[in-house]
Motif scaffolding. Structure first.
Motif, PDB file in Angstrom:
ATOM      1  N   UNK A 157       0.828  -1.197   0.000  1.00  0.00           N
ATOM      2  CA  UNK A 157       0.000   0.000   0.000  1.00  0.00           C
ATOM      3  C   UNK A 157       0.865   1.250   0.000  1.00  0.00           C
ATOM      4  N   UNK A 158       1.638   1.452   1.082  1.00  0.00           N
ATOM      5  CA  UNK A 158       2.368   2.712   1.249  1.00  0.00           C
ATOM      6  C   UNK A 158       3.520   2.869   0.255  1.00  0.00           C
ATOM      7  N   UNK A 159       4.352   1.870   0.134  1.00  0.00           N
ATOM      8  CA  UNK A 159       5.490   1.981  -0.792  1.00  0.00           C
ATOM      9  C   UNK A 159       5.009   2.130  -2.229  1.00  0.00           C
ATOM     10  N   UNK A 160       4.030   1.323  -2.609  1.00  0.00           N
ATOM     11  CA  UNK A 160       3.480   1.413  -3.963  1.00  0.00           C
ATOM     12  C   UNK A 160       2.930   2.812  -4.220  1.00  0.00           C
ATOM     13  N   UNK A 161       2.139   3.331  -3.277  1.00  0.00           N
ATOM     14  CA  UNK A 161       1.523   4.645  -3.474  1.00  0.00           C
ATOM     15  C   UNK A 161       2.575   5.748  -3.558  1.00  0.00           C
ATOM     16  N   UNK A 162       3.592   5.682  -2.705  1.00  0.00           N
ATOM     17  CA  UNK A 162       4.639   6.707  -2.737  1.00  0.00           C
ATOM     18  C   UNK A 162       5.410   6.660  -4.052  1.00  0.00           C
ATOM     19  N   UNK A 163       5.723   5.465  -4.508  1.00  0.00           N
ATOM     20  CA  UNK A 163       6.459   5.331  -5.766  1.00  0.00           C
ATOM     21  C   UNK A 163       5.660   5.890  -6.940  1.00  0.00           C
ATOM     22  N   UNK A 200       9.045 -14.114 -10.161  1.00  0.00           N
ATOM     23  CA  UNK A 200       8.612 -13.632  -8.847  1.00  0.00           C
ATOM     24  C   UNK A 200       7.471 -14.466  -8.298  1.00  0.00           C
ATOM     25  N   UNK A 201       7.328 -14.438  -6.964  1.00  0.00           N
ATOM     26  CA  UNK A 201       6.247 -15.116  -6.270  1.00  0.00           C
ATOM     27  C   UNK A 201       5.110 -14.134  -6.006  1.00  0.00           C
ATOM     28  N   UNK A 202       3.998 -14.674  -5.521  1.00  0.00           N
ATOM     29  CA  UNK A 202       2.856 -13.839  -5.165  1.00  0.00           C
ATOM     30  C   UNK A 202       3.256 -12.819  -4.102  1.00  0.00           C
ATOM     31  N   UNK A 203       2.752 -11.606  -4.265  1.00  0.00           N
ATOM     32  CA  UNK A 203       2.983 -10.575  -3.267  1.00  0.00           C
ATOM     33  C   UNK A 203       4.312  -9.856  -3.382  1.00  0.00           C
ATOM     34  N   UNK A 204       4.922  -9.878  -4.564  1.00  0.00           N
ATOM     35  CA  UNK A 204       6.267  -9.297  -4.669  1.00  0.00           C
ATOM     36  C   UNK A 204       6.281  -7.778  -4.511  1.00  0.00           C
ATOM     37  N   UNK A 251      13.293  -5.650  -3.959  1.00  0.00           N
ATOM     38  CA  UNK A 251      13.319  -6.634  -5.036  1.00  0.00           C
ATOM     39  C   UNK A 251      13.313  -5.892  -6.378  1.00  0.00           C
ATOM     40  N   UNK A 252      14.347  -6.070  -7.205  1.00  0.00           N
ATOM     41  CA  UNK A 252      14.363  -5.373  -8.499  1.00  0.00           C
ATOM     42  C   UNK A 252      13.109  -5.633  -9.332  1.00  0.00           C
ATOM     43  N   UNK A 253      12.525  -6.821  -9.184  1.00  0.00           N
ATOM     44  CA  UNK A 253      11.311  -7.121  -9.940  1.00  0.00           C
ATOM     45  C   UNK A 253      10.136  -6.278  -9.466  1.00  0.00           C
ATOM     46  N   UNK A 254      10.089  -5.976  -8.161  1.00  0.00           N
ATOM     47  CA  UNK A 254       9.027  -5.109  -7.655  1.00  0.00           C
ATOM     48  C   UNK A 254       9.176  -3.704  -8.215  1.00  0.00           C
ATOM     49  N   UNK A 255      10.403  -3.202  -8.263  1.00  0.00           N
ATOM     50  CA  UNK A 255      10.662  -1.885  -8.853  1.00  0.00           C
ATOM     51  C   UNK A 255      10.278  -1.890 -10.326  1.00  0.00           C
ATOM     52  N   UNK A 256      10.585  -2.970 -11.005  1.00  0.00           N
ATOM     53  CA  UNK A 256      10.229  -3.088 -12.416  1.00  0.00           C
ATOM     54  C   UNK A 256       8.709  -3.094 -12.601  1.00  0.00           C
TER      55      UNK A 256
END
Length: 294
Positions: free
Chosen positions: A50-56, A251-255, A261-266
């Protein structure tokens, strides 16, 4: 880019709903109403999803309203038993679904200056976003400009996995914990009444999807729920809905809960690119009055 973050409480059909509003400096290029995941019974506004995604996203010029919807009873993942709760503490369907509709309506009337909000979420939150969009369509209310679904759970029963996906899931430490039986227990815990498993607003997969807005689905690669995301994508395409569907490799569920995780940033970059794409944010131009948008 500087981002202003404000915790607010908005009116909802079941009482006040906490939301966290992320506003970028200057004019926002797009807006997203966002619901975190957590198997319908977990998660909050502080979790990275929630928070990290929204800030990014806000740092990329996208206004975000993160919704702290009411949660279902806590579930023992292995047995399907609910933990004891006091009345009024935990809530079954349709409470969270209706709260996401209310948050979307609030965002559309807010003073953020955004025209054309997208509705989205991750995992269980993606389910809520998809179901809320069906509610809006069937009620004849303004639809979101788009729908953003990240590793979603959208079907009452987990669709059959392809041989390729099944082989990847078999490498997980305990694949049964995320198998079809566990998903069904989670879904039943969310709705409580078995008959509600067939409600299209509870689980949109397999129902009429015509007339829905452009949709972006981002699936995790090594994730049983990819079967649901891929099946829903096929159903949207068959219904004539504009669709972008991506599988984040390895990646796994919830990345999205793994900020380092570089994949999350991607994945965040993929989401932002779609939210800011001209085809999504530009108003219709054909000499006709565009339909009302939130």
């Amino acid at each position: 880019m500087r981002v202003t973050v404000e915790d607010r409480r908005i009116d909802g059909p079941h009482g006040p709903i906490p939301v966290r509003v992320y506003t970028p400096d200057g004019q926002a290029g797009a807006g997203l109403v966002w619901a975190h995941g957590g198997a319908f019974f977990g998660g909050d506004l502080d979790m990275p999803e929630s928070d990290w995604v929204a800030r990014q996203l806000a740092e990329r010029g996208i206004a975000v309203v993160a919704v702290d919807y009411r949660l279902a009873p806590v579930l023992d993942w292995t047995t399907g038993e609910q933990a004891p709760v006091q009345p009024g503490e935990r809530f079954h369907y349709p409470v969270a679904s209706e709260e996401l509709v209310a948050a979307f309506a609030w965002a559309g009337a807010s003073d953020t200056g955004v025209r054309g909000w997208v509705l989205g979420g991750a995992s269980a939150g993606a389910n809520l976003a998809a179901g809320a969009t069906l509610r809006l369509r069937d009620d004849g209310r303004p639809l979101p400009r788009g729908v953003l679904l990240v590793y979603p759970v959208l079907h009452t029963e987990l669709p059959p996995m392809t041989a390729e996906l099944a082989a990847k899931v078999a490498t997980l430490p305990d694949p049964d914990l995320v198998g079809a039986g566990s998903i069904r227990r989670m879904n039943l815990n969310y709705v409580r009444e078995p008959s509600d498993l067939n409600e299209p607003y509870a689980f949109p997969g397999g129902h009429d999807l015509t007339g829905l807005p452009p949709t972006f689905i981002l699936n995790s690669d090594v994730d049983p729920l990819r079967a649901s995301g891929q099946q829903y994508g096929a159903e949207l395409a068959a219904a004539g809905v504009d669709l972008v569907m991506i599988r984040e490799d390895g990646v796994h569920h919830g990345h999205l809960n793994e900020p380092h995780n570089p994949a999350a940033v991607r994945s965040l970059a993929r989401m932002a690119d779609w939210l800011l794409s001209p085809a999504l944010i530009s108003p219709p131009t054909c000499g006709k009055t565009p339909p009302p948008l939130h």
